[in-house]
Write an enzyme that holds these catalytic residues in place. Structure first.
Site, PDB file in Angstrom:
ATOM      1  CG  ASP A 149      -0.316  -0.181   2.526  1.00  0.00           C
ATOM      2  OD1 ASP A 149       0.923  -0.272   2.574  1.00  0.00           O
ATOM      3  OD2 ASP A 149      -1.028  -0.257   3.547  1.00  0.00           O
ATOM      4  N   GLY A 150       1.973   1.243   0.710  1.00  0.00           N
ATOM      5  CA  GLY A 150       2.841   2.423   0.732  1.00  0.00           C
ATOM      6  C   GLY A 150       3.438   2.719  -0.633  1.00  0.00           C
ATOM      7  CG  ASP A 164       0.248  -2.349  10.311  1.00  0.00           C
ATOM      8  OD1 ASP A 164      -0.162  -3.161   9.457  1.00  0.00           O
ATOM      9  OD2 ASP A 164       1.048  -1.428  10.036  1.00  0.00           O
TER      10      ASP A 164
END
Length: 277
Positions: A84-85, A106
């Protein structure tokens, strides 16, 4: 109108950070979120985040009964955390909402696993409960302190604030190693409840002869090790280091909050003195 800034001087050093990129109150922010055509909720990185939540939830559903399904779903959810980052930077879709969504996912995913481990290993339930508390509290106070001091990201930590956190957050390989190792250690503990087949490993001949003289039962112990047990032993040092970093993170963030409190009190006392004149 420019955003207000907080200036703090300590030991001759002065730092000024904007407390927000734009000066909005909550109502204005809600109106903007509802009125613009660009929908941050549907950014690709955030869609990946929703997918991670769904996969993790289904994995937790299968955790008590189907280790293979659980392993597959939980593993994919964790792997997407590394995607995703990159998607956010590639598509220019970074957002504060995405950063918070990633952190919450997370924390909740790991906490769900630790809750199961607390029931699977009742003698160590207090340890797992303490790890959940440490994880949530250290990240919450860290996020709050970075927002309060105007950082654009909770991962933006300067070395003169904390060399440990600077190395942890600003080195992608280090961040991945500790996060992946921490998660692998906890999941290996889960697999230990299911993996009961010894690998039948043996100690190499030169060392085996020495071990037979020094520790006669060592060869038998090594032969009885399972894959999950070996994975726990390999990843435990990383898991331990990750939780030490959580302690450092919580302590440093607490000192930042105390520093802000003292700076505000000094400013308030200064204004009162000026009013008396």
């Amino acid at each position: 109108m420019p955003a207000p800034a907080l200036t703090v001087s300590v030991e001759g050093k002065s730092r000024e950070r904007s407390t927000a990129a734009v000066n909005l109150d909550a109502k204005e922010a809600v109106d903007i979120a509802q009125g613009l055509d660009e929908n941050v909720f549907l950014f690709v990185p955030n869609l990946i985040g929703y997918t991670r939540i769904i996969l993790a939830a289904v994995a937790l559903k299968y955790m008590p009964s189907s280790p293979w399904y659980c392993t597959l779903l939980y593993g994919v959810s964790c792997l997407l955390d590394a995607v995703d980052g990159h998607a956010a930077r590639l598509l220019n879709q970074t957002s504060r909402f995405g950063a918070v969504l990633d952190m919450i996912t997370d924390r909740c995913t790991t906490s769900g696993l630790l809750c199961y481990l607390a029931s699977a290993y009742p003698s160590y339930a207090l340890v797992f409960q303490a790890l959940i508390a440490l994880d949530f509290s250290s990240h919450y106070v860290h996020m709050y302190s970075t927002l309060l001091t105007g950082s654009k990201s909770h991962k933006t930590i300067e070395s003169d604030v904390s060399r440990i956190l600077n190395f942890y957050y600003n080195n992608p390989k280090t961040l991945f190693l500790f996060c992946a190792g921490n998660e692998l250690c906890f999941f290996a503990l889960y697999l230990m409840k299911w993996d009961t087949a010894p690998l039948g490993l043996s100690i190499p001949p030169p060392l085996g002869f020495i071990a037979s003289k020094v520790a006669p039962g060592l060869a038998q112990w090594v032969a009885g090790l399972t894959f999950a047990q070996i994975l726990v032993m390999v990843t435990f040092p990383i898991c331990f280091g990750k939780n030490v970093i959580n302690i450092v993170q919580g302590w440093k963030a607490s000192k930042i909050l105390v520093g802000v409190d003292l700076a505000e009190r000094m400013e308030m006392m200064k204004r009162k003195q000026e009013e008396k004149r």
